[in-house]
Enzyme design. Structure first.
Site, mmCIF file in Angstrom:
data_model
loop_
_atom_site.group_PDB
_atom_site.id
_atom_site.type_symbol
_atom_site.label_atom_id
_atom_site.label_comp_id
_atom_site.label_asym_id
_atom_site.label_seq_id
_atom_site.Cartn_x
_atom_site.Cartn_y
_atom_site.Cartn_z
ATOM 1 N N GLN A 16 0.831 -1.217 0.000
ATOM 2 C CA GLN A 16 0.000 0.000 0.000
ATOM 3 C C GLN A 16 0.862 1.262 0.000
ATOM 4 O O GLN A 16 0.519 2.253 -0.648
ATOM 5 C CB GLN A 16 -0.913 0.033 1.230
ATOM 6 C CG GLN A 16 -2.053 -0.956 1.192
ATOM 7 C CD GLN A 16 -3.111 -0.620 0.144
ATOM 8 O OE1 GLN A 16 -3.410 0.542 -0.108
ATOM 9 N NE2 GLN A 16 -3.662 -1.639 -0.476
ATOM 10 N N ARG A 36 12.681 2.833 8.310
ATOM 11 C CA ARG A 36 13.805 2.570 9.207
ATOM 12 C C ARG A 36 15.093 2.794 8.414
ATOM 13 O O ARG A 36 15.111 2.564 7.189
ATOM 14 C CB ARG A 36 13.748 1.113 9.697
ATOM 15 C CG ARG A 36 12.503 0.850 10.525
ATOM 16 C CD ARG A 36 12.466 -0.576 11.001
ATOM 17 N NE ARG A 36 11.994 -1.494 9.972
ATOM 18 C CZ ARG A 36 11.333 -2.619 10.215
ATOM 19 N NH1 ARG A 36 11.047 -2.972 11.459
ATOM 20 N NH2 ARG A 36 10.945 -3.415 9.242
ATOM 21 N N ASP A 71 0.248 -4.314 9.853
ATOM 22 C CA ASP A 71 -0.612 -4.021 11.013
ATOM 23 C C ASP A 71 0.077 -4.353 12.328
ATOM 24 O O ASP A 71 -0.016 -3.595 13.290
ATOM 25 C CB ASP A 71 -1.918 -4.828 10.896
ATOM 26 C CG ASP A 71 -2.767 -4.332 9.748
ATOM 27 O OD1 ASP A 71 -3.023 -3.120 9.693
ATOM 28 O OD2 ASP A 71 -3.141 -5.144 8.896
ATOM 29 N N GLN A 74 2.548 -1.693 13.608
ATOM 30 C CA GLN A 74 2.091 -0.316 13.814
ATOM 31 C C GLN A 74 2.072 0.129 15.286
ATOM 32 O O GLN A 74 2.472 1.260 15.591
ATOM 33 C CB GLN A 74 0.707 -0.120 13.190
ATOM 34 C CG GLN A 74 0.740 -0.172 11.677
ATOM 35 C CD GLN A 74 -0.640 -0.098 11.039
ATOM 36 O OE1 GLN A 74 -1.625 0.170 11.721
ATOM 37 N NE2 GLN A 74 -0.713 -0.347 9.750
ATOM 38 N N HIS A 96 -6.413 0.418 7.226
ATOM 39 C CA HIS A 96 -7.184 -0.708 7.773
ATOM 40 C C HIS A 96 -7.426 -0.377 9.240
ATOM 41 O O HIS A 96 -6.544 0.162 9.914
ATOM 42 C CB HIS A 96 -6.350 -1.987 7.615
ATOM 43 C CG HIS A 96 -7.007 -3.244 8.120
ATOM 44 N ND1 HIS A 96 -8.364 -3.471 8.074
ATOM 45 C CD2 HIS A 96 -6.468 -4.368 8.668
ATOM 46 C CE1 HIS A 96 -8.621 -4.671 8.566
ATOM 47 N NE2 HIS A 96 -7.489 -5.229 8.949
ATOM 48 N N GLU A 218 -9.108 -21.091 -14.756
ATOM 49 C CA GLU A 218 -10.342 -20.502 -15.294
ATOM 50 C C GLU A 218 -11.083 -19.632 -14.286
ATOM 51 O O GLU A 218 -12.007 -18.905 -14.643
ATOM 52 C CB GLU A 218 -11.281 -21.602 -15.804
ATOM 53 C CG GLU A 218 -10.871 -22.132 -17.169
ATOM 54 C CD GLU A 218 -12.021 -22.860 -17.855
ATOM 55 O OE1 GLU A 218 -13.107 -22.262 -17.995
ATOM 56 O OE2 GLU A 218 -11.832 -24.021 -18.217
HETATM 57 N N1 LIG Z 1 -1.515 -5.254 1.190
HETATM 58 C C1 LIG Z 1 -2.661 -4.744 0.762
HETATM 59 O O1 LIG Z 1 -2.966 -4.809 -0.409
HETATM 60 C C2 LIG Z 1 -3.596 -4.001 1.697
HETATM 61 C C3 LIG Z 1 -4.913 -3.717 1.281
HETATM 62 C C4 LIG Z 1 -5.708 -2.882 2.079
HETATM 63 C C5 LIG Z 1 -5.210 -2.394 3.284
HETATM 64 N N2 LIG Z 1 -3.951 -2.747 3.682
HETATM 65 C C6 LIG Z 1 -3.423 -2.187 4.921
HETATM 66 O O2 LIG Z 1 -2.337 -1.339 4.598
HETATM 67 C C7 LIG Z 1 -1.385 -1.350 5.665
HETATM 68 C C8 LIG Z 1 -0.016 -1.719 5.119
HETATM 69 O O3 LIG Z 1 -0.065 -3.050 4.654
HETATM 70 P P1 LIG Z 1 0.909 -3.571 3.493
HETATM 71 O O4 LIG Z 1 0.461 -4.958 3.148
HETATM 72 O O5 LIG Z 1 0.996 -2.539 2.438
HETATM 73 O O6 LIG Z 1 2.285 -3.630 4.301
HETATM 74 P P2 LIG Z 1 3.671 -4.192 3.768
HETATM 75 O O7 LIG Z 1 3.729 -4.201 2.277
HETATM 76 O O8 LIG Z 1 3.964 -5.487 4.446
HETATM 77 O O9 LIG Z 1 4.659 -3.064 4.367
HETATM 78 C C9 LIG Z 1 6.010 -3.192 4.200
HETATM 79 C C10 LIG Z 1 6.661 -1.843 4.348
HETATM 80 O O10 LIG Z 1 6.600 -1.416 5.709
HETATM 81 C C11 LIG Z 1 7.943 -1.172 6.170
HETATM 82 N N3 LIG Z 1 8.023 -1.478 7.597
HETATM 83 C C12 LIG Z 1 7.778 -2.664 8.193
HETATM 84 N N4 LIG Z 1 7.879 -2.541 9.524
HETATM 85 C C13 LIG Z 1 8.218 -1.249 9.769
HETATM 86 C C14 LIG Z 1 8.475 -0.507 10.946
HETATM 87 N N5 LIG Z 1 8.378 -1.075 12.145
HETATM 88 N N6 LIG Z 1 8.796 0.787 10.813
HETATM 89 C C15 LIG Z 1 8.880 1.375 9.613
HETATM 90 N N7 LIG Z 1 8.647 0.734 8.447
HETATM 91 C C16 LIG Z 1 8.319 -0.575 8.537
HETATM 92 C C17 LIG Z 1 8.788 -2.103 5.319
HETATM 93 O O11 LIG Z 1 10.107 -1.649 5.288
HETATM 94 P P3 LIG Z 1 11.344 -2.605 5.679
HETATM 95 O O12 LIG Z 1 12.111 -2.714 4.416
HETATM 96 O O13 LIG Z 1 12.045 -1.811 6.734
HETATM 97 O O14 LIG Z 1 10.809 -3.898 6.208
HETATM 98 C C18 LIG Z 1 8.123 -1.931 3.955
HETATM 99 O O15 LIG Z 1 8.509 -0.723 3.350
HETATM 100 C C19 LIG Z 1 -1.920 -2.338 6.695
HETATM 101 O O16 LIG Z 1 -2.656 -1.621 7.648
HETATM 102 C C20 LIG Z 1 -2.839 -3.226 5.873
HETATM 103 O O17 LIG Z 1 -3.856 -3.846 6.628
HETATM 104 C C21 LIG Z 1 -3.141 -3.526 2.914
#
Ligand SMILES: NC(=O)c1ccc[n+]([C@@H]2O[C@H](COP(=O)([O-])OP(=O)(O)OC[C@H]3O[C@@H](n4cnc5c(N)ncnc54)[C@H](OP(=O)(O)O)[C@@H]3O)[C@@H](O)[C@H]2O)c1
Length: 315
Positions: A16, A36, A71, A74, A96, A218
């Site tokens: 996202q 980070r 999540d 966070q 979310h 499919e």
């Molecule tokens: N995935 C989806 O399509 C989707 C859809 C709807 C809503 N959401 C919501 O969107 C939010 C993000 O989800 P996501 O799936 O996009 O996450 P994600 O791709 O897993 O996020 C990864 C990113 O977060 C960074 N990160 C991880 N831990 C961190 C920390 N403690 N401090 C700073 N940066 C950190 C990672 O950097 P590093 O390189 O440092 O690990 C990387 O840049 C969530 O609330 C999720 O529920 C997601």
């Protein structure tokens, strides 16, 4: 109140994060990315043209801080950097409702707290923006001392999702329906349905590639028809034989028991059991996620799928 003239900081540059940051930048907003210092995402964010801030500095300069890290990470990010670091009256955003709804983050009272949850995986949010089509989004306001948070959430949704369809909801409703949908239907239910169909054909001695085409490949073609035109139009497109089979067989697969199981899944989401289990999973270093990822990667169905994709999509 609008997002214009505000310092927007997107925390995280994953699925996202990259989509929100790039779409907002292309929509004309002033966006930085917070990561980070040792983050693997820094290089990509810089390559995409963003100023990358460390978490401490980002918290201090942000007028709007959007939390797009996983999540389960966070709450710590909020406690360590944002709780004391964010300016008085800043805006704190989520995609979310999980951490607000399950009380893992208890935001300071002066903060304006909103949600813009695209109803799409992050990479599609970006692709559909580039195609000028957009994706639907749910928006909500949790705390609103400024009385301007809803407008800001609407601006964010328009900047990221292009106003394809923006619905107002609550953090509770978004969280519970989102978790239920992904577990019972979109991910958990769908994958098990496809695998069960594939394995039934395989166990009866049919060719594995045919089984994969029928029960997995499919799926997209049928779902594309439902996505663009609905169930009735999908049924107009399939043969009478397929349509008749659909009516008489579907309910033998999704039985009363399956529906009862769905209700139990929803109950565990509503009473917080699923959230507790997932939080503990993260604290334990993801034993289930890591084991299942390995196990699923090595399954026969994945190997057959990879071979077929190689055959179908190679240039
Ligand atoms: N995935 C989806 O399509 C989707 C859809 C709807 C809503 N959401 C919501 O969107 C939010 C993000 O989800 P996501 O799936 O996009 O996450 P994600 O791709 O897993 O996020 C990864 C990113 O977060 C960074 N990160 C991880 N831990 C961190 C920390 N403690 N401090 C700073 N940066 C950190 C990672 O950097 P590093 O390189 O440092 O690990 C990387 O840049 C969530 O609330 C999720 O529920 C997601």
């Amino acid at each position: 109140m609008s997002l214009l003239n505000k310092k927007v900081v997107v925390f995280g540059y994953g699925s996202q994060g990259h989509a929100h940051a790039l779409n907002l930048k292309d929509s004309g907003y002033n966006v930085s990315v917070a990561l980070r210092e040792d983050s693997r995402s820094c290089e990509k964010a810089r390559k995409d043209g963003f100023e990358v801030l460390n978490l401490e500095k980002a918290a201090k300069v942000a007028d709007v801080a959007m939390l797009l890290v996983p999540d389960e990470n966070q709450p710590e990010l909020y406690r360590e950097y944002l709780k004391d670091g964010l300016k008085k009256g800043a805006f704190l955003g989520f995609a979310h409702g999980f951490n607000i709804h399950y009380s893992q983050i208890d935001p300071r009272e002066d903060l304006n707290v909103f949600m813009v949850a695209p109803k799409s995986p992050g990479h599609k949010v970006r692709d559909k923006f580039l195609e000028k089509e957009g994706v639907p989004a749910l928006i909500s306001v949790y705390q609103d001392p400024s009385k301007e948070t809803l407008q800001l959430a609407k601006d964010w949704a328009k900047g990221v999702c292009l106003n394809l369809g923006v619905l107002e909801t609550t953090f509770k409703e978004e969280t519970e329906t989102d978790l239920f949908g992904e577990q019972a239907v979109l991910c958990g239910g769908l994958v098990e349905l496809m695998k069960a169909g594939y394995e039934t054909l395989l166990n009866a001695g049919y060719d594995e590639k045919l089984a994969y085409f029928e029960c997995v490949h499919e799926m997209k073609l049928i779902v594309d028809l439902i996505y663009s035109k609905g169930f009735a139009a999908m049924r107009e497109s399939i043969s009478n034989t397929a349509e008749y089979g659909d009516y008489v067989t579907g309910k033998k697969i999704i039985t009363k028991e399956s529906r009862e199981n769905m209700r139990e899944v929803l109950e565990d989401i509503q009473n917080g059991k699923f959230a507790k289990d997932f939080i503990l999973e993260g604290q334990a270093g993801y034993p289930i996620l890591k084991t299942m990822r390995k196990r699923c990667r090595d399954e026969k169905i994945e190997i057959v799928g990879n071979e077929l994709r190689e055959m179908m999509f190679k240039k």
